[in-house]
Motif scaffolding. Sequence first.
Motif, PDB file in Angstrom:
ATOM      1  N   GLU A 104      -5.440  -3.590   0.397  1.00 21.41           N
ATOM      2  CA  GLU A 104      -4.598  -4.468   1.220  1.00 21.41           C
ATOM      3  C   GLU A 104      -3.988  -5.607   0.406  1.00 21.41           C
ATOM      4  O   GLU A 104      -2.842  -5.993   0.627  1.00 21.41           O
ATOM      5  N   VAL A 105      -4.767  -6.138  -0.543  1.00 26.13           N
ATOM      6  CA  VAL A 105      -4.266  -7.286  -1.296  1.00 26.13           C
ATOM      7  C   VAL A 105      -3.068  -6.882  -2.162  1.00 26.13           C
ATOM      8  O   VAL A 105      -2.170  -7.693  -2.421  1.00 26.13           O
ATOM      9  N   SER A 106      -3.008  -5.601  -2.563  1.00 30.45           N
ATOM     10  CA  SER A 106      -1.832  -5.127  -3.295  1.00 30.45           C
ATOM     11  C   SER A 106      -0.706  -4.735  -2.335  1.00 30.45           C
ATOM     12  O   SER A 106       0.468  -4.950  -2.637  1.00 30.45           O
ATOM     13  N   GLN A 138     -10.065 -13.644  -7.757  1.00 32.33           N
ATOM     14  CA  GLN A 138      -9.359 -13.294  -9.000  1.00 32.33           C
ATOM     15  C   GLN A 138      -7.868 -12.994  -8.756  1.00 32.33           C
ATOM     16  O   GLN A 138      -7.012 -13.584  -9.427  1.00 32.33           O
ATOM     17  N   PRO A 139      -7.522 -12.130  -7.797  1.00 30.07           N
ATOM     18  CA  PRO A 139      -6.081 -11.898  -7.569  1.00 30.07           C
ATOM     19  C   PRO A 139      -5.339 -13.155  -7.134  1.00 30.07           C
ATOM     20  O   PRO A 139      -4.176 -13.341  -7.514  1.00 30.07           O
ATOM     21  N   LEU A 140      -5.979 -14.033  -6.372  1.00 31.25           N
ATOM     22  CA  LEU A 140      -5.286 -15.254  -5.954  1.00 31.25           C
ATOM     23  C   LEU A 140      -4.975 -16.114  -7.170  1.00 31.25           C
ATOM     24  O   LEU A 140      -3.971 -16.813  -7.221  1.00 31.25           O
ATOM     25  N   ILE A 172      -4.617  -7.545  -9.460  1.00 30.43           N
ATOM     26  CA  ILE A 172      -6.030  -7.228  -9.258  1.00 30.43           C
ATOM     27  C   ILE A 172      -6.427  -6.105 -10.194  1.00 30.43           C
ATOM     28  O   ILE A 172      -5.676  -5.155 -10.391  1.00 30.43           O
ATOM     29  N   ARG A 173      -7.582  -6.280 -10.816  1.00 33.13           N
ATOM     30  CA  ARG A 173      -8.104  -5.234 -11.706  1.00 33.13           C
ATOM     31  C   ARG A 173      -9.200  -4.492 -10.977  1.00 33.13           C
ATOM     32  O   ARG A 173     -10.130  -5.112 -10.459  1.00 33.13           O
ATOM     33  N   VAL A 174      -9.035  -3.186 -10.893  1.00 31.87           N
ATOM     34  CA  VAL A 174     -10.030  -2.368 -10.210  1.00 31.87           C
ATOM     35  C   VAL A 174     -10.648  -1.452 -11.246  1.00 31.87           C
ATOM     36  O   VAL A 174      -9.936  -0.749 -11.961  1.00 31.87           O
ATOM     37  N   SER A 175     -11.958  -1.476 -11.350  1.00 27.11           N
ATOM     38  CA  SER A 175     -12.633  -0.618 -12.321  1.00 27.11           C
ATOM     39  C   SER A 175     -13.625   0.266 -11.609  1.00 27.11           C
ATOM     40  O   SER A 175     -14.362  -0.195 -10.742  1.00 27.11           O
ATOM     41  N   ARG A 176     -13.606   1.531 -11.965  1.00 25.40           N
ATOM     42  CA  ARG A 176     -14.607   2.460 -11.484  1.00 25.40           C
ATOM     43  C   ARG A 176     -15.208   3.092 -12.722  1.00 25.40           C
ATOM     44  O   ARG A 176     -14.724   2.889 -13.833  1.00 25.40           O
ATOM     45  N   ALA A 177     -16.230   3.893 -12.505  1.00 22.69           N
ATOM     46  CA  ALA A 177     -16.941   4.460 -13.646  1.00 22.69           C
ATOM     47  C   ALA A 177     -15.982   5.108 -14.635  1.00 22.69           C
ATOM     48  O   ALA A 177     -16.107   4.950 -15.833  1.00 22.69           O
ATOM     49  N   ARG A 178     -14.975   5.841 -14.125  1.00 24.54           N
ATOM     50  CA  ARG A 178     -14.178   6.657 -15.025  1.00 24.54           C
ATOM     51  C   ARG A 178     -12.772   6.137 -15.280  1.00 24.54           C
ATOM     52  O   ARG A 178     -12.031   6.730 -16.039  1.00 24.54           O
TER      53      ARG A 178
END
Length: 506
Positions: A293-295, A320-322, A327-333
Amino acid sequence: MLASVRSANVLGTTGRAVTVEVHVGDGLPGFTIVGLPDTVCREARDRVRAAMLSTGLTWPNRRVTVNLAPAGFRKSGAVLDLPLAVGILVASGVIDAERVQRYCFVGELGLDGTVRRVAGAAPMVAALGSEWPEAVPVVPAANLVEARVVASGAVEVVSTLSDVVSVLVEGMPWPDAPAEPAAGTAPPEADLADVRGQPLARRALEIAAAGHHHLLLAGPPGAGKTMLAQRLAGLLPPLDAHTAVDVTMVHSAAGIALPAGGLVRRPPWRAPHHTASLISMVGGGSDALRPGEVSMAHGGILFLDELGEFPPAVIDALRQPLEEGVIRVSRARASATMPARVLLVGATNPCPCGGGRPGECSCSEAARAKYLRRLSGPLLDRFDLRVWVGRPSTEHLLGEQSGESTAAVRSRVLEARERAHLRGHGANSTIPASMLDDVAPLTADALDIVRGELERGRLSGRGLHRIRRVARTVADLRGSEVVDTADVTVALQMRIDLGRVGAVQV
Ligand SMILES: Nc1ncnc2c1ncn2[C@@H]1O[C@H](COP(=O)(O)OP(=O)(O)O)[C@@H](O)[C@H]1O
Ligand SMILES: [Mg+2]
Ligand SMILES: [Zn+2]
């Protein structure tokens, strides 16, 4: 035989070119796919096979090996179905390899051979254009509008796998593009003229829109907080060309329906419910890392109604995005950086019972304190503007007089923004502290007022900077370069202390 078909994939809001290599050879019949496919991608075999059989094509009863290149990143989703089907048809000698060279393909296949809409067509077509500028993208008919927004040349569409066969095997022309959806009249945005009374809150909306100041509306249920927040987007100017493309990329990647013409031109308005999951707020969720939503609110407004009800993890993740506008989104891969520059509007009741006029609140001191603690301090600190919205009086509600219209207020907002723009810094809310003396000079009297507030401990150093930025916007709205006492007074009025809100006058 070996085939190579151009396609793309999307990670977050960024497209990446992918080559689907298909080898059909001798050996035990079977199917192998390598090159980091995710689960959905791995299942392509079943969809492609069913789609081919439904279309009257034969699935090669031989050894099929698929490589998704480059191998370095994970490929997600079903968008590679269509290029995979084309690759199999080329490698088994049904389609002439040379005919395929001029095109790139993205599309999901249904079991019946229909080519389905995919998420992220805009970023993918953009990536195809920079990787293979001479190749023509072939996309699902349902994705045409968004593909055209970013394509530099022609775009072809297909609705079924048999469309592809007609063109590439039988030499028929590409199907006609579907009729553009009627350039429909967008639903009219709610107008500020509907809001009766509420002079302070209206002023706050205007200041928020002019200086990009985050806004918190506090007050009892029914006071009109939601109604006011809904009218803020209408005060913002249309998106600039660059932001419009970014927003369109995000909405395409999120699978949100785009406006007629494809390009998103109006600032988005997103109002996620407080029960929304962390992932749906910030993004992620699959290997493709869908925008949250923030994006989706990038370039526009993120409205958090009943702010105190949002889980602390969500509130924390928004900091962080504010701060950074992305926004940085990190997942395992995988990890992705997505645009997330929003104007944040929060709404909250002052206490569990909703409160209202002084004396009406029936909550204990402890219950109130607990409720307010939920509005995590660091986030509360982001709101340059915090205003009390009392219930409108009966006279106001029944009165004949309607308020100023959105159009009237917007024209002042645009002028104020223009002034800020000419000074050469970004939005007023982001003026660096070191620049304030230069761009927001205070008159001697105005300086006395803030000095008094500092001495009485009602203002911190950081609070002072915020007051000066808001006062800068107030001055811009009246067309003044100098910031005077009246501007500072307005800024101070819009910084209520939530802890003492029960004592605040309606
Ligand atoms: N100032 C106002 N002028 C006109 N109608 C109002 C006003 N305030 C509230 N209302 C009416 O009350 C309804 C409820 O307001 P709402 O925005 O949902 O309040 P809140 O979000 O503060 O609980 C609105 O839809 C509107 O019909
Ligand atoms: Mg509400
Ligand atoms: Zn209460």
